[in-house]
Design a protein around this motif. Structure first.
Motif, PDB file in Angstrom:
ATOM      1  N   LYS A   1       0.197  -1.449  -0.078  1.00 39.86           N
ATOM      2  CA  LYS A   1      -0.091   0.076   0.476  1.00 39.86           C
ATOM      3  C   LYS A   1       1.184   1.030   0.072  1.00 39.86           C
ATOM      4  CE  LYS A   1      -4.030   1.853   2.413  1.00 39.86           C
ATOM      5  NZ  LYS A   1      -5.072   2.034   2.960  1.00 39.86           N
ATOM      6  N   TYR A   2       0.901   1.991  -1.022  1.00 40.95           N
ATOM      7  CA  TYR A   2       1.124   3.389  -0.840  1.00 40.95           C
ATOM      8  C   TYR A   2       0.951   4.414  -0.698  1.00 40.95           C
ATOM      9  CZ  TYR A   2      -0.363   3.633  -5.622  1.00 40.95           C
ATOM     10  OH  TYR A   2      -1.186   2.826  -6.572  1.00 40.95           O
ATOM     11  N   PRO A   3       1.012   6.044  -0.405  1.00 43.00           N
ATOM     12  CA  PRO A   3       0.410   7.060  -0.275  1.00 43.00           C
ATOM     13  C   PRO A   3       0.508   7.521  -0.879  1.00 43.00           C
ATOM     14  CG  PRO A   3       3.028   6.973   0.602  1.00 43.00           C
ATOM     15  CD  PRO A   3       2.517   5.761  -0.203  1.00 43.00           C
ATOM     16  N   PRO A   4      -0.104   9.394  -1.168  1.00 42.15           N
ATOM     17  CA  PRO A   4      -0.478   9.900  -1.983  1.00 42.15           C
ATOM     18  C   PRO A   4       1.114  10.433  -2.252  1.00 42.15           C
ATOM     19  CG  PRO A   4      -2.295  10.115  -0.444  1.00 42.15           C
ATOM     20  CD  PRO A   4      -1.681   9.412  -0.095  1.00 42.15           C
ATOM     21  N   LEU A   5       1.077  10.258  -3.371  1.00 44.24           N
ATOM     22  CA  LEU A   5       2.482  11.170  -4.093  1.00 44.24           C
ATOM     23  C   LEU A   5       2.813  12.374  -5.123  1.00 44.24           C
ATOM     24  CD1 LEU A   5       4.267   7.437  -4.493  1.00 44.24           C
ATOM     25  CD2 LEU A   5       4.586   8.861  -2.309  1.00 44.24           C
ATOM     26  N   SER A   6       3.496  13.102  -4.706  1.00 44.77           N
ATOM     27  CA  SER A   6       3.533  14.200  -5.461  1.00 44.77           C
ATOM     28  C   SER A   6       5.000  14.651  -5.461  1.00 44.77           C
ATOM     29  CB  SER A   6       2.998  15.223  -5.268  1.00 44.77           C
ATOM     30  OG  SER A   6       1.392  15.572  -5.134  1.00 44.77           O
ATOM     31  N   LEU A   7       5.633  14.933  -6.444  1.00 42.82           N
ATOM     32  CA  LEU A   7       6.767  15.724  -6.991  1.00 42.82           C
ATOM     33  C   LEU A   7       7.060  15.940  -8.739  1.00 42.82           C
ATOM     34  CD1 LEU A   7       9.425  12.138  -8.696  1.00 42.82           C
ATOM     35  CD2 LEU A   7       6.899  12.304  -8.150  1.00 42.82           C
ATOM     36  N   SER A   8       7.975  17.021  -8.538  1.00 38.65           N
ATOM     37  CA  SER A   8       8.009  17.987  -9.868  1.00 38.65           C
ATOM     38  C   SER A   8      10.066  16.922 -10.320  1.00 38.65           C
ATOM     39  CB  SER A   8       8.571  18.887  -8.983  1.00 38.65           C
ATOM     40  OG  SER A   8       7.453  19.360  -9.324  1.00 38.65           O
ATOM     41  N   LEU A   9      10.325  16.951 -11.436  1.00 34.39           N
ATOM     42  CA  LEU A   9      11.618  17.204 -11.706  1.00 34.39           C
ATOM     43  C   LEU A   9      11.892  17.947 -13.192  1.00 34.39           C
ATOM     44  CD1 LEU A   9      10.649  12.730 -12.934  1.00 34.39           C
ATOM     45  CD2 LEU A   9      11.649  13.650 -10.976  1.00 34.39           C
ATOM     46  N   GLY A  10      12.896  18.500 -12.216  1.00 34.46           N
ATOM     47  CA  GLY A  10      13.628  19.934 -13.112  1.00 34.46           C
ATOM     48  C   GLY A  10      12.235  20.698 -12.873  1.00 34.46           C
TER      49      GLY A  10
END
Length: 490
Positions: free
Chosen positions: A230-239
């Motif tokens: 199970k994984y939580p909500p994820l947000s990321l930016s690449l560059g």
């Protein structure tokens, strides 16, 4: 076969010691259609344009920018085909800086732009996502629409792409690296179904012991096994150019979740997050053992693995408990044909052979989760079905969980228990849904790319509807972009 039809390879007609030249070959087929065709090709009255199989070698031929390459083929900077294949935004990019998918679209465009009588496309779907494959097919079909006297010959391992592209089908059967037989032309549906069945009725000959069965169908109920990961909500930016948001989700034991989306939407990035190659600040993912098959399988020059034999790699990298397990040998090594590759050096394997070894290695580790990126790459139709069977059998017998990234719709629907759908703008921003039922997810994904699929009545395989056809309009009006029969839980 394409090299012979293009006039670049002289068939030896079985005369190994004293191969014939073109006049002898043409004379051999006197009075037949092939004699007329070869005579016109060799005399220059029939011009042939070929899109090569290995587009990664395209930068050796084409120097300069995408716009320069298209201009050399006779296209204006804002030509329709450049727009159709999404090449306008790449106009100023240097060819040797393009990705595999961008090179494929450029190669298709350049081939379509050439003045020729016969156009040959060798694996035009490689490196392309579903939306790009449909656009490539429509661009190729426009070659015929512009001049009905032209002919197109295509080779591809994505049956949905061939189904959408072709008017007639010839399938090949035989023994790899030994001999091959080309069937007579069949209608599209009949030809593909006969190939899947492994039987040639006109010859009363069965070339495969078992039919290739896709078992496509939506489950009546979701999986009821325990949660594996199970994984939580994820947000990321690449560059500064790409943002990815992933909804929370879970995958269960014995479950395969397929990631659906265009290229550049962050599917491989999700795999890197899962395997710890990328980290999200202030978010800690649950610790899991993950076995990864990467998207690209490249042996670097000087790599110690390149000089090793396949058996040595298997012995070194596969868990001892699995190597000694006869069930593992029967469910993984044998169907993938790894035993035949044992004496070969890794550096001398083809792309398809490397892919099969990579699949054996990813299932050579007993881990919690398996992340498999594009398992269909470089595999032929039969090998793709076998790879699906291997993946499903291993995941279910060992009660593990798997995430699969795949652009072949047939493989995706064969493998998927549930799907994650990526929406947004490739290379700019993307949102990934949580795992959802196969039928619901396929409908959402296909609606986003404006493509409908129907189910073949004989084999159950997915078939693309032609844009604007009666079936296409009916399904869109009903909101059914993907038709499937419901089957019970496994």
């Amino acid at each position: 076969a394409l090299q012979i039809l293009a006039g670049k390879l002289v068939p030896n007609l079985g005369q190994y010691n004293s191969p014939p030249d073109w006049p002898d070959v043409i004379k051999r087929y006197k009075g037949s259609e092939i004699q007329r065709y070869l005579t016109q090709v060799k005399s220059g009255r029939h011009l042939v344009a070929i899109k090569p199989q290995h587009v990664e070698q395209y930068p050796r031929i084409c120097k300069g920018t995408v716009q320069d390459t298209l201009a050399q083929a006779g296209a204006s900077p804002d030509s329709a085909i450049a727009a159709d294949l999404d090449l306008l935004a790449l106009a100023d990019r240097v060819v040797d800086q393009l990705s595999g998918g961008e090179l494929q679209r450029l190669a298709v465009a350049v081939t379509c732009l050439r003045a020729a009588d016969v156009y040959m496309f060798d694996e035009p779907s490689s490196y392309l996502d579903v939306k790009q494959r449909v656009k490539a097919v429509r661009s190729i079909r426009k070659v015929l629409d512009a001049n009905s006297a032209r002919s197109v010959i295509a080779i591809d391992h994505d049956l949905a792409t061939l189904d959408y592209l072709s008017d007639f089908i010839c399938f090949l059967y035989g023994e790899p690296a030994a001999y091959g037989v080309v069937s007579q032309p069949y209608s599209v549906a009949q030809g593909i179904n006969l190939f899947l069945d492994g039987y040639v009725p006109s010859e009363n000959f069965r070339f495969r012991n078992e039919p290739l069965d896709f078992e496509v169908g939506a489950k009546a109920q979701g999986p009821t096994s325990a949660v594996q990961f199970k994984y939580p909500p994820l947000s990321l930016s690449l560059g500064n150019s790409f943002t990815l948001s992933i909804a929370e989700g879970e995958v269960r034991q014995s479950e395969v979740v397929v990631l659906l989306g265009e290229n550049g939407m962050g599917k491989t990035t999700f795999g890197k997050l899962l395997t710890g190659q990328l980290e999200v600040p202030e978010v800690t993912l649950p610790k899991q053992k993950v076995s990864l098959k990467p998207q690209s399988i490249i042996l670097k020059d000087g790599s110690p693995v390149a000089a090793m034999k396949v058996k040595e790699v298997i012995d070194q990298k596969v868990d001892a408990v699995l190597r000694a397990d006869t069930h593992w040998q029967e469910e993984v090594l044998k169907p993938l044909g790894i035993g035949d590759l044992f004496p070969r050096e890794m550096a001398h394997l083809s792309g398809g052979e490397l892919q099969r070894v990579a699949l054996a290695l990813v299932f050579g580790k007993l881990t919690d989760v398996y992340m498999i990126d594009e398992p269909s790459a470089h595999l032929d139709c039969e090998q793709r079905v076998i790879a699906c069977q291997v993946i499903k059998a291993f995941i279910r017998r060992h009660q593990k969980a798997a995430f699969i990234i795949e652009h072949d719709v047939m493989m995706s629907t064969y493998l998927a228990d549930r799907v994650i759908v990526y929406a947004g703008t490739p290379g700019v921003q993307s949102q990934a849904s949580g795992p959802q039922p196969l039928l619901q997810g396929m409908n959402q994904f296909l609606e986003s790319i404006d493509v409908t699929f129907r189910k073949d009545g004989d084999t159950g395989r997915p078939r693309i509807n032609h844009l604007g056809s009666v079936k296409d309009r009916e399904q869109k009006a009903a909101g059914n972009y993907f038709f499937m029969e419901v089957r019970g839980p496994y």
